[in-house]
Enzyme design. Structure first.
Site, PDB file in Angstrom:
ATOM      1  N   PRO A   1       6.670  38.572  31.354  1.00 47.00           N
ATOM      2  CA  PRO A   1       5.414  38.763  30.603  1.00 47.00           C
ATOM      3  C   PRO A   1       4.173  38.356  31.391  1.00 47.00           C
ATOM      4  CG  PRO A   1       7.088  37.907  29.157  1.00 47.00           C
ATOM      5  CD  PRO A   1       7.682  37.870  30.540  1.00 47.00           C
ATOM      6  N   CYS A   2       3.159  39.216  31.320  1.00 50.64           N
ATOM      7  CA  CYS A   2       1.947  38.997  32.117  1.00 50.64           C
ATOM      8  C   CYS A   2       0.735  38.573  31.286  1.00 50.64           C
ATOM      9  CB  CYS A   2       1.593  40.278  32.867  1.00 50.64           C
ATOM     10  SG  CYS A   2       1.140  41.656  31.781  1.00 50.64           S
TER      11      CYS A   2
END
Length: 209
Positions: free
Chosen positions: A108-109
């Site tokens: 996840p960014c």
């Protein structure tokens, strides 16, 4: 990323995704059952729209098989990777520890993105540890992970150093860089940070560098 690796000659064995709709898309594109259902839905669409000529043409042509279709279809695991053991992933791939060629993914960014709040204590920032766990337990020859460029500047570089240290600590020679898709023939100005690791026992010294 799976499509890119497939086009590069790799056989995709396992996909792990917890979003139901995303898995539906994967099944439509990567399995024969999915391709047949999509093809039939298109035939039904044209027939319902009154275009019987096009519907019959499609029926004569048969199902279009995309270039990326593999005779050995990938196992699509619709589940949370956090709750999925590495053993389950290897079993689905029909591989033993150390046999996997490459593990790919993008943790996840949102917590690292310049478009977000970039909070250090965002719990999503710790999910890279799941990638570390899979690499440590599966021992692939290589791994490739991607994320947003903002990760490099998070906490003045402390976060990326931490991630690199943890990935390297499980036995890998690690490199990272920020790459732009536009530099590789893609008509899109899209920058991403890539982590590429090679297991220490298979790494080779290049005397030219």
């Amino acid at each position: 990323m799976d499509l890119g690796f497939n086009q590069g000659g790799w056989e995709i064995r396992v996909m792990c995704e917890w979003d139901k709709d995303a898995c539906s898309t994967l099944r439509t594109n990567w399995t024969m059952d999915g391709l047949k259902k999509h093809w039939q839905s298109m035939v039904d669409y044209f027939r319902k729209d009154g275009d019987e000529k096009q519907a019959r043409k499609m029926e004569r042509q048969g199902v279009h098989i995309p270039k990326w279709y593999q005779k050995r279809e990938p196992a699509i695991l619709e589940r949370d990777l956090i709750k999925t053991t590495t053993e389950e992933i290897l079993d689905a791939a029909d591989l033993k520890v150390g046999e996997c060629g490459v593990v790919t993914g993008g943790f996840p960014c949102q917590g690292f993105s310049m478009a977000g709040d970039r909070k250090v204590d965002d719990p999503r920032n710790e999910l890279y540890k799941v990638c570390v766990r899979v690499v440590q337990e599966a021992l692939p020859r290589t791994f490739v992970f991607e994320n947003v460029p903002g990760l490099a500047s998070m906490e003045k570089g402390k976060v990326i150093i931490k991630i690199c240290d943890e990935l390297a600590a499980v036995g890998y020679d690690l490199r990272w860089d920020i790459l732009n898709a536009a530099d590789y023939g893609v008509p899109q100005n899209r920058k991403r940070i890539f982590f590429i690791g090679t297991r220490n026992d298979v790494a080779r010294f290049d005397a030219k560098t």
